[in-house]
Design a protein around this motif. Structure first.
Motif, PDB file in Angstrom:
ATOM      1  N   ILE A 806     -74.727  -1.418  -1.445  1.00 60.47           N
ATOM      2  CA  ILE A 806     -74.816  -0.369  -0.359  1.00 60.47           C
ATOM      3  C   ILE A 806     -74.188  -1.041   0.976  1.00 60.47           C
ATOM      4  CG2 ILE A 806     -76.118   0.837   1.375  1.00 60.47           C
ATOM      5  CD1 ILE A 806     -78.267   1.426  -0.751  1.00 60.47           C
ATOM      6  N   VAL A 807     -73.301  -0.630   1.416  1.00 63.92           N
ATOM      7  CA  VAL A 807     -72.647  -1.037   2.575  1.00 63.92           C
ATOM      8  C   VAL A 807     -73.127  -0.490   3.838  1.00 63.92           C
ATOM      9  CG1 VAL A 807     -70.226  -1.471   3.786  1.00 63.92           C
ATOM     10  CG2 VAL A 807     -70.544  -1.959   1.325  1.00 63.92           C
ATOM     11  N   VAL A 808     -73.385  -1.263   4.749  1.00 62.92           N
ATOM     12  CA  VAL A 808     -73.980  -0.633   6.114  1.00 62.92           C
ATOM     13  C   VAL A 808     -73.063  -0.957   7.265  1.00 62.92           C
ATOM     14  CG1 VAL A 808     -75.802  -0.220   7.681  1.00 62.92           C
ATOM     15  CG2 VAL A 808     -76.263  -0.439   5.393  1.00 62.92           C
ATOM     16  N   ALA A 809     -72.395  -0.009   8.041  1.00 64.63           N
ATOM     17  CA  ALA A 809     -71.495  -0.184   9.193  1.00 64.63           C
ATOM     18  C   ALA A 809     -72.333   0.510  10.376  1.00 64.63           C
ATOM     19  CB  ALA A 809     -70.180   0.716   8.774  1.00 64.63           C
ATOM     20  N   ALA A 810     -72.452  -0.732  11.292  1.00 64.22           N
ATOM     21  CA  ALA A 810     -73.342  -0.413  12.364  1.00 64.22           C
ATOM     22  C   ALA A 810     -73.074  -0.747  13.702  1.00 64.22           C
ATOM     23  CB  ALA A 810     -74.926  -0.861  12.024  1.00 64.22           C
ATOM     24  N   GLY A 811     -73.388  -0.066  14.739  1.00 64.48           N
ATOM     25  CA  GLY A 811     -72.954  -0.617  16.208  1.00 64.48           C
ATOM     26  C   GLY A 811     -74.449  -0.681  16.746  1.00 64.48           C
ATOM     27  N   GLU A 812     -75.000  -2.068  16.523  1.00 69.56           N
ATOM     28  CA  GLU A 812     -76.393  -2.370  16.740  1.00 69.56           C
ATOM     29  C   GLU A 812     -76.684  -2.434  18.385  1.00 69.56           C
ATOM     30  OE1 GLU A 812     -78.132  -4.738  13.085  1.00 69.56           O
ATOM     31  OE2 GLU A 812     -76.935  -5.928  14.197  1.00 69.56           O
ATOM     32  N   ASN A 813     -75.662  -2.802  18.810  1.00 70.12           N
ATOM     33  CA  ASN A 813     -75.574  -2.680  20.480  1.00 70.12           C
ATOM     34  C   ASN A 813     -74.978  -1.429  20.996  1.00 70.12           C
ATOM     35  OD1 ASN A 813     -76.777  -5.441  20.685  1.00 70.12           O
ATOM     36  ND2 ASN A 813     -74.882  -5.956  19.624  1.00 70.12           N
ATOM     37  N   GLY A 814     -74.673  -0.209  20.212  1.00 72.62           N
ATOM     38  CA  GLY A 814     -74.258   0.838  20.749  1.00 72.62           C
ATOM     39  C   GLY A 814     -75.184   1.867  21.129  1.00 72.62           C
ATOM     40  N   ASP A 815     -74.724   3.015  21.395  1.00 73.10           N
ATOM     41  CA  ASP A 815     -75.507   4.272  21.506  1.00 73.10           C
ATOM     42  C   ASP A 815     -74.479   5.470  21.275  1.00 73.10           C
ATOM     43  OD1 ASP A 815     -74.545   4.677  24.235  1.00 73.10           O
ATOM     44  OD2 ASP A 815     -75.808   3.419  25.035  1.00 73.10           O
ATOM     45  N   LEU A 816     -74.921   6.603  21.518  1.00 69.70           N
ATOM     46  CA  LEU A 816     -73.966   7.784  21.408  1.00 69.70           C
ATOM     47  C   LEU A 816     -74.095   8.655  22.666  1.00 69.70           C
ATOM     48  CD1 LEU A 816     -74.941   8.983  17.688  1.00 69.70           C
ATOM     49  CD2 LEU A 816     -73.015   7.540  18.385  1.00 69.70           C
ATOM     50  N   ILE A 817     -74.489   8.134  23.636  1.00 68.00           N
ATOM     51  CA  ILE A 817     -74.667   8.943  24.986  1.00 68.00           C
ATOM     52  C   ILE A 817     -73.202   9.374  25.383  1.00 68.00           C
ATOM     53  CG2 ILE A 817     -74.866   8.379  27.521  1.00 68.00           C
ATOM     54  CD1 ILE A 817     -77.193   6.110  26.753  1.00 68.00           C
ATOM     55  N   SER A 818     -72.179   8.854  25.322  1.00 65.81           N
ATOM     56  CA  SER A 818     -70.817   9.335  25.546  1.00 65.81           C
ATOM     57  C   SER A 818     -70.776  10.687  24.653  1.00 65.81           C
ATOM     58  CB  SER A 818     -69.699   8.350  25.464  1.00 65.81           C
ATOM     59  OG  SER A 818     -69.692   7.927  23.956  1.00 65.81           O
ATOM     60  N   TRP A 819     -71.321  10.612  23.670  1.00 67.99           N
ATOM     61  CA  TRP A 819     -71.188  11.915  22.708  1.00 67.99           C
ATOM     62  C   TRP A 819     -72.139  13.079  23.128  1.00 67.99           C
ATOM     63  CZ3 TRP A 819     -71.746  11.480  16.705  1.00 67.99           C
ATOM     64  CH2 TRP A 819     -71.705  12.767  15.824  1.00 67.99           C
ATOM     65  N   PHE A 820     -73.368  12.652  23.330  1.00 67.24           N
ATOM     66  CA  PHE A 820     -74.421  13.659  23.419  1.00 67.24           C
ATOM     67  C   PHE A 820     -74.885  13.485  24.863  1.00 67.24           C
ATOM     68  CE2 PHE A 820     -74.407  12.785  18.885  1.00 67.24           C
ATOM     69  CZ  PHE A 820     -74.586  13.937  18.519  1.00 67.24           C
ATOM     70  N   GLY A 821     -74.806  12.577  25.767  1.00 69.28           N
ATOM     71  CA  GLY A 821     -75.250  12.541  27.078  1.00 69.28           C
ATOM     72  C   GLY A 821     -76.753  12.446  27.061  1.00 69.28           C
ATOM     73  N   THR A 822     -77.199  13.445  27.892  1.00 68.58           N
ATOM     74  CA  THR A 822     -78.754  13.396  28.173  1.00 68.58           C
ATOM     75  C   THR A 822     -79.740  14.010  26.927  1.00 68.58           C
ATOM     76  OG1 THR A 822     -78.876  15.729  29.014  1.00 68.58           O
ATOM     77  CG2 THR A 822     -78.333  13.986  30.507  1.00 68.58           C
ATOM     78  N   SER A 823     -78.952  14.489  26.069  1.00 68.29           N
ATOM     79  CA  SER A 823     -79.720  14.946  24.728  1.00 68.29           C
ATOM     80  C   SER A 823     -80.202  13.863  24.193  1.00 68.29           C
ATOM     81  CB  SER A 823     -78.824  15.659  23.744  1.00 68.29           C
ATOM     82  OG  SER A 823     -79.369  15.720  22.363  1.00 68.29           O
TER      83      SER A 823
END
Length: 874
Positions: A806-823
């Motif tokens: 299994i290969v895992v690709a991750a942004g461990e120091n990231g988030d999705l705020i620019s995509w989802f904002g306050t959600s």
């Protein structure tokens, strides 16, 4: 419509009766012969009516967001209202959550209420005196006063369990703008009996009381519907208020004297708004004077005022609203006296006013509102019309935004989800960062605006498809809307949400109800963007299981769905064989309790194998369900702060246990889903599952191909990154190959839009995080690229035993705020991983290694102290 008193008819009479019936239908009169007795029903002439629903008249049932009638229910119809009373039918309930659990069926209750002809039911259930459970009968009342129609629910003294017989009567009349619901108690015991007369209704989020009248608004104010009810003395009823001896939450207790018969009644009105419904109840109640009020709203800029609301004072914090029609007009009765009001309309400055109403003097008022400020969007994707999502982030000095409730598409908190590219959003004046997205495969657009009062700012942009996912489609196998019962998200809103977030295939998975989203997709003209197939989620106090395809049968309870069983193997077998067995039927386990299902069935802290062989009855389980992934955790659990804010609690990681189970030989695939119940917050978009597909056109997707590929495990789970993994021989997720020499060439490619972070790629070797195959941007900077393709490497993996990869690709120091904002999805980290590829190094078939990854399979009753000791923290 017809009122049919069912009595035996000789077979020899049936043909002539049907011929006679057809003839009389053509002249708007129906006559039935019952064993020589003639009964004439004037169905289309003036007067209220009642009909029992069946195959011939089922299409005449009332509609609306919460409409829920089936064959055997009763429809009451007057000049003003249409109502549905649930029949005395097996397991009859409006939906899963009207009252949750066994014994909470509700025959003989009010399920639907809408103004006649409007098909705008917003009521789930109204249960007089908390009525639920078995009843003795639900029947049409044959002894109606002229111009009325009624249905009676009877609970015998024996059935009630209190030696008190109860009769609920639901009556409509062309003289009433609502429904009169009376309850008669017959205490057949020789002692006093307490009785709770509290009336319960759902789903009602905004509700309150005004001058002793309980009221509620529709979940989505844009639906423009309100309800209100209060105790009345119509029909000889006693004033219920005078008999109440105890009041508490959901409890209004009266005391019935030995042998006493008591009748109480309430009048329930439905209107275009809560304020209108309150006024209609007040007219019947006659405790306070009312007078007709007409109000015309207009705007200085000549824009239409259709979404405004006039807020009147309430008894508490909640204020009942009145809504204008498409022409800005309101007409309803209201209380005599002086009333301060607020007129609110998103995009306009709030207007305060006061109106004085006098007895027997109909009032007329006009108000001109300020000009509307708005943003006019023209959004395309690669040159074509597209669904999309808009975020409005107020800048410093601009007030926090609230465009509407979190479970609708057109205005949810600070977002707007649209089914098309051209639309206008009313917006309060201020400074905003506007962000336009359409899921993780497209570019995003941002623009700062300073919107002045009365101004309209145009925003036009063309989003570009930046991720190359040719040959794969984005799917989500688990989402909900209001038919599920545990949420109130409109079904249209859910479909817009799916399309705006670029989900291309989404089976219909409402709780405990067979349903099909296709008519909604067609109505919204979204068939080019998202495909569905009818299915369900089978739900109870235990394992939840999703399944498709299934065929809805709307005339049946739950549209013909099977009944949940505590043993998930029985539920799975029921679904597998329901209606007609299909070799491509998909069955997966939702948000699983991994310990109960596979390790410790009774959760007594002793491993017993769970529900033996359960894994053989499902195709997959949700390793990812909405929240952050813990696929890279080094333990199956952790200890953290309790959600209550007091003390600590144990959190179990199903992803880790899945890896443990794979090593025990349980080949059940992992799947990622949103399990959305809202649009903002718990909405669609983050976790999804990519699957191979012979077409990149959603309209041409074949659910059978999707299911077959999913059943093979050809799935890549993602909260954003687009991950491709295959061996040198071309084996992808779910596949198995024989490897000679022990050295595996593995091609790994990761694509991300420019607004998503990727900083680690980890290859799991039989679930273990081998340091030799851990690639981070800090230690392997040359492997990580700028641009869309962030990682594209052919990796050499040394294997010493049969191995699943299994290969895992991750942004461990990231988030999705620019995509989802306050959600809340904004806090999810970017992550993607494939289902295992099985490598057989000796050609004798793949053999699992039995490794539990340093921890025993978790059992039930794991305390904080036990887990801390196992983690070495105790």
């Amino acid at each position: 419509m017809e009122s049919i008193h069912r009595m035996p008819v000789r077979k020899s009479d049936r043909k002539s009766l049907l011929t006679l019936k057809k003839s009389l239908q053509d002249t708007f009169m129906k006559m039935f012969v019952w064993l020589g007795i003639f009964t004439v029903i004037c169905v289309h002439c003036p007067g209220a009516e009642v009909v029992e629903l069946g195959s011939e008249n089922f299409d005449s049932r009332p509609g609306g967001k919460e409409a829920d009638s089936i064959a055997g229910d009763f429809v009451l119809r007057s000049k003003y209202v249409e109502a549905v009373i649930s029949g005395d039918l097996p397991l009859r309930r409006a939906n899963m959550s009207a009252y949750y659990g066994d014994g909470n069926h509700t025959p003989g209750c009010l399920y639907d209420l809408t103004p006649t002809g409007k098909n705008n039911d917003q009521l789930t259930v109204f249960s007089p005196c908390l009525q639920k459970g078995d009843v003795s009968s639900v029947t049409i009342d044959r002894e109606n006063p002229s111009g009325t129609a009624a249905v009676k629910t009877y609970i015998s003294a024996a059935t009630s369990g209190k030696n008190v017989a109860v009769t609920h009567e639901y009556r409509v009349s062309d003289s009433w703008n609502g429904i009169l619901i009376s309850t008669t108690f017959d205490n057949q015991s020789d002692k006093a009996v307490p009785q709770n007369i509290y009336d319960h209704w759902t789903q009602m989020r905004v509700q309150g009381s005004t001058k002793g009248i309980r009221w509620a608004d529709a979940i989505d104010p844009a639906d423009k519907c309100g309800y209100a009810f209060a105790w009345v003395t119509e029909g000889g009823a006693t004033d219920a208020e005078s008999r109440i001896v105890k009041r508490s939450n959901r409890n209004l207790t009266i005391e019935l004297a030995a042998g006493e018969t008591l009748k109480i009644a309430r009048f329930l009105a439905v209107g275009n708004s809560p304020a209108e419904a309150i006024g209609l109840v007040a007219e019947v109640r006659r405790k306070l004077n009312t007078t007709p009020l007409t109000w015309q709203l207009s705007a200085i800029d000549k824009s239409r005022v259709t979404n405004a609301k006039i807020l009147f004072p309430g008894d508490g914090k909640a204020h009942p609203a009145a809504y204008p029609d498409a022409a800005g007009k309101l007409s309803f009765p209201w209380f005599v006296g002086s009333h301060p009001v607020e007129i609110r309309d998103i995009g306009r400055e709030t207007v305060t006013d006061e109106i004085a109403l006098e007895v027997n003097k109909p009032a007329s008022k006009t108000t001109q509102l300020p000009a509307l400020s708005s943003v006019q969007f023209s959004i395309s994707a690669d040159g074509g019309d597209t669904p999309c999502k808009i975020q409005f982030a107020p800048r410093q000095g601009t007030a926090k935004l609230n465009l509407g409730p979190s479970d609708r598409a057109h205005g949810c908190v600070d977002q707007w989800h649209s089914e098309k590219g051209k639309f206008t959003v009313p917006l309060p004046a201020g400074e905003y960062q506007v962000t336009v997205t359409r899921g993780p495969e497209f570019s995003r657009y941002t623009e700062m605006i300073a919107l002045k009062p009365g101004e309209t700012i145009p925003i036009e942009t063309d989003l570009k498809r930046v991720i190359d996912s040719t040959g794969w489609v984005s799917t989500d196998f688990h989402n909900h809307s209001t038919p599920s019962g545990d949420n109130t998200c409109g079904t249209d809103d859910r479909l817009i949400n799916l399309a705006a977030e670029h989900i291309e295939f989404a089976p219909t998975t409402e709780h405990n109800r067979l349903y099909d989203w296709k008519p909604h997709i067609d109505k919204l003209k979204l068939d080019r963007f998202v495909k569905t197939v009818a299915g369900m989620e089978l739900t109870g106090r235990g394992a939840h299981i999703n399944c498709f395809p299934l065929t809805p049968e709307p005339m049946k309870q739950d549209s013909g769905a099977p009944v949940w069983n505590k043993d998930p193997r029985i539920s799975s077998l029921s679904l597998e064989n329901w209606q007609k067995r299909d070799p491509d039927r998909w069955i997966h386990l939702n948000h699983p309790d991994m310990s109960e299902n596979f390790v410790d069935r009774d959760r007594d802290g002793v491993a017993d194998g769970g529900f033996a062989y359960f894994g053989k009855y499902i195709n997959a389980l949700e390793t990812q369900n909405y929240r952050n992934s813990n696929i890279l955790s080094k333990a199956p659990f952790t200890v953290g702060p309790a959600k209550t804010g007091l003390g600590k609690q144990v959190t179990v990681f199903r992803e880790f246990i899945w890896l443990q189970l794979l090593n025990q030989g349980m080949k059940v695939w992992g799947i990622g889903v949103a399990d959305a119940h809202h649009v903002h917050g718990n909405g669609v978009g983050s976790w999804r599952t990519y699957l191979p597909c012979s077409t990149d056109n959603p309209a041409e997707i074949d659910w059978r191909e999707i299911s077959r590929n999913a059943r093979k495990g050809q799935m890549v789970l993602s909260s954003g990154p687009y991950l491709e993994v295959e061996t040198e021989k071309g084996t992808i997720a779910g596949g198995e190959e024989v490897l000679k020499g022990g050295k595996l060439k593995l091609n790994v490619k990761v694509q991300c839009p420019d607004w998503m972070k990727l900083d680690r790629v980890q290859v799991l070797i039989n679930g273990r995080q081998d340091k030799n195959y851990n690639y981070t941007i800090a230690d392997n900077k040359a492997m990580f690229k700028d641009g869309v393709v962030r990682f594209d490497e052919s990796l050499s993996i040394e294997l010493r035993e049969d191995t699943h990869i299994i290969v895992v690709a991750a942004g461990e120091n990231g988030d999705l705020i620019s995509w989802f904002g306050t959600s809340s999805q904004g806090g999810i980290r970017p992550c993607a991983y494939n289902n295992p590829i099985f490598i057989d190094i000796d050609g004798n078939g793949f053999q699992p290694n039995g490794d539990t990854l340093g921890f025993e399979l978790p059992v039930g009753r794991l305390t904080v102290q036990k887990v801390e000791a196992l983690l070495g923290n105790g």
